[in-house]
Enzyme design. Structure first.
Site, PDB file in Angstrom:
ATOM      1  N   GLU A 149       0.796  -1.213   0.000  1.00  0.00           N
ATOM      2  CA  GLU A 149       0.000   0.000   0.000  1.00  0.00           C
ATOM      3  C   GLU A 149       0.837   1.276   0.000  1.00  0.00           C
ATOM      4  OE1 GLU A 149      -3.454   0.609  -0.036  1.00  0.00           O
ATOM      5  OE2 GLU A 149      -3.510  -1.473  -0.708  1.00  0.00           O
ATOM      6  N   SER A 415     -50.510 -28.251  24.698  1.00  0.00           N
ATOM      7  CA  SER A 415     -50.590 -29.030  25.944  1.00  0.00           C
ATOM      8  C   SER A 415     -49.366 -28.897  26.825  1.00  0.00           C
ATOM      9  CB  SER A 415     -50.819 -30.511  25.607  1.00  0.00           C
ATOM     10  OG  SER A 415     -52.071 -30.686  24.995  1.00  0.00           O
TER      11      SER A 415
END
Length: 708
Positions: A149, A415
């Site tokens: 870079e 249930s």
């Protein structure tokens, strides 16, 4: 004058050249100030005439004078250019905060969420990873970024004229693709202070801010800031987040080839992502390694090794369910630490092995039978009896849907809500041996029926729960009062709104999987109400303790131990003759309850041992009906498969009160209502009165209550 006839008139049109012609034009001598005038003034006609002036010579422009003018013009243009640039710079500088007030913004804090064994469960926060220092990183990692870079990073002053010139040349010559002239310092300035737009004004401000950074920070500080702020794609900001995201490890442990991929990735995170475009990522990494070798950052041997062993990104295993658990951690974190100002580490109760097992059994069941039974989603929660959450799966696949069904989806429990009705009845004097009448029931035009549309006549309370008989649950609900049932459920930890009506006994009020499982935990621990918890402690990254869970907590005692024993006996019978027979695990005493809505929209199973409570929900997000999925089939299978894994290496732990269980295991479910052994199977010396003496009384009571 006498001979005036001789007078002659002037003629103005005499032929040219004719003698005596008149010329009226003025000569130089005739003009004002000419020779004639000077003669009249001097009166000396013999004065020597003035020497006529020499004709002026035409000047020739020399090459030297042209060059001088060109240089001069160039200098003037340069001066004006400098003035113009200075004005532009001054203008855009005025758009920035005052330099003396400029500060590097704080990096958003990272929240590292750890499992119970200390392994990283997930990172949360805007960055996706914690801050790291240069000293923590392998030397080749920051050098990889410098090499690809900004190779003159340690030589320039924030702006690199040579780098800009090189980039311009390469762009104009189309050699090496498009090149950027921004230094690492400029990139950092952009990440810290500016937007990502590509305009001349933004580049000018970027350069100004780069100069400020170079003035106020050392090169190593700038590089460290850069490595912790740069974006790597996939929500990862900073090299630590990127290493975790793509390689499943800390940046402190990446190899040279992995470091090269990360350094190359920042040029174009979306186009060079190693998990999506491995060929592109590797090609870029090879350029990074070559640049490092050229600059002497690595040895030829290291270069050869790195090129010969390309980095392999980690592949996402499973459905990413750990993220559901991490999201739950983030939901409750604010209650303990408030606003997070810096990186923190959160330790949790999540057990990686149980989390993985819960995800696997749920997803496998849906993959194998989901299409056949038209069921697409599920949720799973497992916790210790004290409320410590060990596994939490909020859906089939986190990447597909981040909605956490385990904690946020309210569904009818069917249930599986009945234990709260039976508990309320037991606390009012009912016992497991009490015989009740399974017969048709009607209440204000509502006539609930059993699942199989059959009626069994006299049935003990124990077996009515195990067989999940709707008629008896409704009768008990109306006997004790729906409001009392609501209060019981809330006492055990149900926080969702409950409707105190007749259908409450059949689970028509919606609840979440997490609260239903936590309510069942009170049965597993002997009657202590629990508040589910997942966070044990919170520290800063430097070890400062922010929060530590106290040794005790919860809702206190919510059931009498004798009541717990009776409830566990009845729910254990579900595994003996009831709807969960196929979920038995040899050596373990288990209890629980299945749940199915009457339209097959939701199916549940919640069960427990003395050391672990777990619950499963299956259904569809849009409420589409399943193809007869009941709590006794798919959810029970998921639960059983999980518990087999979770309890494999544990010593069996008895249920509270299980030493009093004497329910026969040889009674077939189909004959439970008529087998002669059935009537006496429930006799207990500690239960009074005997079921034979109580049966007729209960039958008469319900006939009177419901007008049967």
């Amino acid at each position: 004058m006498a001979n005036g006839r001789d007078r002659r008139e002037p003629v103005f049109d005499a032929p040219a050249g004719e003698a005596g012609e008149l010329d009226f034009r003025l000569s130089p001598e005739d003009r004002a100030g000419g020779t004639m005038a000077r003669r009249q003034v001097s009166g000396n006609e013999g004065e020597r005439p003035r020497r006529p002036s020499r004709p002026k010579k035409t000047k020739r422009r020399s090459g030297r004078s042209f060059l001088s003018k060109l240089v001069y013009a160039g200098l003037v243009l340069c001066l004006w250019g400098v003035i113009a640039v200075g004005g532009i710079v001054a203008y855009y500088a005025s758009q920035l905060p005052p330099i003396d007030q400029l500060t590097v913004p704080k990096r958003p804090p990272n929240i590292a969420i750890l499992a119970s064994d200390g392994s990283l469960l997930a990172n949360r926060g805007e960055t996706g990873g914690r801050t790291v220092t240069l000293k923590e990183l392998p030397p080749y990692l920051p050098k990889a970024f410098v090499a690809i870079e900004d190779r003159r990073f340690y030589d320039h002053f924030g702006i690199d004229p040579m780098g800009i010139a090189r980039a311009v040349y390469r762009n104009l010559s189309n050699s090496g693709g498009l090149q950027g002239g921004s230094t690492l310092t400029q990139q950092l300035a952009k990440n810290l202070f500016l937007t990502q737009e590509r305009t001349a004004s933004r580049k000018i401000q970027e350069a100004i801010l780069a100069l400020w950074l170079e003035r106020n920070y050392t090169k190593d500080q700038i590089l460290e800031l850069y490595l912790n702020r740069v974006y790597f794609g996939a929500g990862a900001y900073g090299v630590e987040a990127a290493a975790q995201r793509y390689y499943g490890k800390s940046a402190r442990n990446v190899s040279l080839s992995e470091a090269a991929v990360l350094a190359g990735l920042v040029q174009s995170p979306s186009r060079l992502a190693p998990n999506r475009y491995p060929e592109r990522a590797q090609a870029r990494a090879e350029l990074v390694i070559a640049a490092m070798n050229e600059l002497g950052f690595i040895t030829p041997g290291m270069t050869k090794t790195a090129l010969g062993a390309p980095a392999e990104p980690v592949r996402q295993n499973g459905a990413g369910s750990a993220n559901y658990a991490a999201d739950y951690v983030m939901d409750v974190l604010d209650d303990f630490v408030g606003t997070v100002e810096s990186d923190i580490v959160v330790s949790t109760t999540i057990a990686p092995a149980m989390q993985a097992a819960a995800e696997r059994v749920l997803v496998d069941e849906l993959n194998a039978k989901g299409q056949k039974f038209n069921v697409s989603q599920g949720a799973f929660v497992a916790m210790q009896p004290d409320g410590a959450v060990k596994a939490l799966v909020g859906g089939r696949n986190y990447e597909t849907s981040q909605f956490n069904r385990a904690i946020a989806a309210r569904r009818q429990p069917g249930s599986s809500f009945k234990p709260f009705v039976y508990l309320t009845a037991v606390e009012r004097g009912y016992t497991p041996d009490m015989v009740l009448e399974d017969a048709p029931v009607a209440y204000k035009g509502w006539a609930p029926k059993n699942y199989d549309r059959k009626y069994r006549g006299p049935v003990t309370m124990r077996d009515a729960l195990a067989l999940s008989l709707n008629t008896i649950a409704v009768k008990l609900n109306m006997e004790v009062g729906p409001k009392a049932v609501v209060q019981t459920a809330q006492r055990l930890g149900i926080s969702s709104p409950l409707q105190a009506n007749g259908s409450l006994a059949l689970g028509t009020s919606e609840v979440t999987p997490l609260e239903l499982v936590s309510a069942y935990a009170a049965f597993a621990n002997g009657g202590i109400g629990v508040i589910p918890y997942v966070i044990t402690q919170v520290k800063t990254t430097d070890g400062k303790l922010i929060y530590k869970r106290p040794g005790s907590g919860g809702l206190g005692r919510v059931m009498d131990p004798n009541v717990v024993a009776m409830m566990n006996e009845m729910m254990h019978n579900t595994f003996v003759i009831g709807t969960a027979q196929k979920a038995q695990i040899p050596g373990w005493t288990l209890a629980g309850k299945t749940g199915t809505t009457d339209d097959y929209k939701d199916a549940w199973f919640v069960g427990f041992s003395g050391s672990l409570v777990a619950g499963v929900w299956l259904g569809n997000d849009d409420g589409t009906l399943t193809k007869r999925v009941t709590g006794g089939n798919l959810p029970t299978e998921v639960w059983h498969n999980f518990m087999q894994i979770a309890l494999k290496d544990q010593q069996p732990v008895p249920l509270p009160g299980s030493e009093r269980f004497r329910t026969p295991s040889d009674v077939p479910m189909a004959d439970a209502g008529t087998d002669p052994r059935y009537a006496n199977a429930g006799d207990r010396s500690w239960v009074q009165p005997a079921p034979q003496r109580r049966a007729s009384r209960e039958k008469n009571f319900f006939e009177k209550l419901f007008g049967l």
